[in-house]
Design an enzyme around this catalytic site. Structure first.
Site, PDB file in Angstrom:
ATOM      1  N   CYS A  50       0.822  -1.203   0.000  1.00 54.20           N
ATOM      2  CA  CYS A  50       0.000   0.000   0.000  1.00 54.20           C
ATOM      3  C   CYS A  50       0.863   1.263   0.000  1.00 54.20           C
ATOM      4  CB  CYS A  50      -0.917  -0.015   1.215  1.00 54.20           C
ATOM      5  SG  CYS A  50      -1.870   1.499   1.430  1.00 54.20           S
ATOM      6  N   CYS A  85       0.446   3.249   3.264  1.00 54.66           N
ATOM      7  CA  CYS A  85       1.140   2.602   4.385  1.00 54.66           C
ATOM      8  C   CYS A  85       2.644   2.880   4.304  1.00 54.66           C
ATOM      9  CB  CYS A  85       0.865   1.107   4.407  1.00 54.66           C
ATOM     10  SG  CYS A  85      -0.828   0.690   4.917  1.00 54.66           S
ATOM     11  N   ASP A  91      -1.431  16.719  -1.248  1.00 52.89           N
ATOM     12  CA  ASP A  91      -1.618  15.859  -2.420  1.00 52.89           C
ATOM     13  C   ASP A  91      -0.605  16.258  -3.485  1.00 52.89           C
ATOM     14  OD1 ASP A  91      -2.741  14.818  -5.000  1.00 52.89           O
ATOM     15  OD2 ASP A  91      -4.390  14.217  -3.696  1.00 52.89           O
ATOM     16  N   HIS A 122      -4.896   0.321   8.221  1.00 52.13           N
ATOM     17  CA  HIS A 122      -5.114   0.036   6.802  1.00 52.13           C
ATOM     18  C   HIS A 122      -6.450  -0.670   6.577  1.00 52.13           C
ATOM     19  CE1 HIS A 122      -4.125  -1.033   2.657  1.00 52.13           C
ATOM     20  NE2 HIS A 122      -4.693  -2.182   2.935  1.00 52.13           N
ATOM     21  N   ASN A 131     -13.570   8.945  -1.751  1.00 51.53           N
ATOM     22  CA  ASN A 131     -13.883   8.086  -2.889  1.00 51.53           C
ATOM     23  C   ASN A 131     -13.940   6.639  -2.406  1.00 51.53           C
ATOM     24  OD1 ASN A 131     -13.842  10.221  -4.792  1.00 51.53           O
ATOM     25  ND2 ASN A 131     -11.621  10.167  -4.799  1.00 51.53           N
ATOM     26  N   GLY A 144     -13.485   6.455  -8.521  1.00 52.17           N
ATOM     27  CA  GLY A 144     -12.161   6.996  -8.814  1.00 52.17           C
ATOM     28  C   GLY A 144     -11.140   6.766  -7.721  1.00 52.17           C
ATOM     29  N   THR A 158      -8.079   5.480  -6.256  1.00 49.69           N
ATOM     30  CA  THR A 158      -6.874   4.928  -6.882  1.00 49.69           C
ATOM     31  C   THR A 158      -5.901   4.336  -5.868  1.00 49.69           C
ATOM     32  OG1 THR A 158      -5.810   7.103  -6.879  1.00 49.69           O
ATOM     33  CG2 THR A 158      -6.992   6.457  -8.890  1.00 49.69           C
ATOM     34  N   HIS A 206      -6.674   2.554   0.373  1.00 46.20           N
ATOM     35  CA  HIS A 206      -6.485   2.774   1.813  1.00 46.20           C
ATOM     36  C   HIS A 206      -7.398   3.949   2.124  1.00 46.20           C
ATOM     37  CE1 HIS A 206      -3.537   3.095   5.370  1.00 46.20           C
ATOM     38  NE2 HIS A 206      -4.385   4.094   5.556  1.00 46.20           N
ATOM     39  N   HIS A 256      -9.019   7.205   2.819  1.00 50.08           N
ATOM     40  CA  HIS A 256      -8.450   8.546   2.948  1.00 50.08           C
ATOM     41  C   HIS A 256      -9.519   9.582   2.636  1.00 50.08           C
ATOM     42  CE1 HIS A 256      -7.765   7.314  -1.243  1.00 50.08           C
ATOM     43  NE2 HIS A 256      -7.743   8.592  -1.579  1.00 50.08           N
TER      44      HIS A 256
END
Length: 112
Positions: A6, A9, A32, A48, A88, A94, A96, A99, A101
């Site tokens: 991940c 992670c 981001d 996770h 999302n 979408g 991607t 994990h 967030h």
């Protein structure tokens, strides 16, 4: 996906650098790398899991904790006049990085 594969992670573990704006024992918030607004932060939980549907009581408390911390983090990072939160969920939305967030978007007037 295994935790060891991940991306988030790896960011939590310090294997991949990030521009951190906040961290504690439960969550990490960083900028981001492909911002969609003047301020675009990602708040990630240190536990996770991929989807809200995977939450148990402990994970629900973690998400609740994150949501209580986000207002002060958003304000401290230029979102005094408001911000948008986006979570999302799955491929069609979408997502991607698999994990959980929360995108924090602001620092400007946001359209749809």
């Amino acid at each position: 996906m295994k935790k060891s594969d991940c991306l988030f992670c790896k960011i939590i573990d310090g294997e991949i650098p990030s521009k951190k704006v906040y961290e504690d024992d439960k969550m990490l918030v960083f900028k981001d790398i492909e911002p969609k607004a003047k301020v675009h932060l990602l708040a990630i939980c240190k536990d996770h899991f991929k989807l809200l549907s995977e939450m148990d009581g402990e994970r629900a408390e973690l998400v609740k904790y994150m949501l209580t911390k986000i207002p002060e983090i958003a304000k401290a990072n230029g979102c005094e006049n408001g911000y948008r939160l986006v979570i999302n969920q799955g491929d069609d939305a979408g997502q991607t990085v698999f994990h959980l967030h929360i995108h924090i978007l602001g620092g400007q007037t946001l359209g749809w």
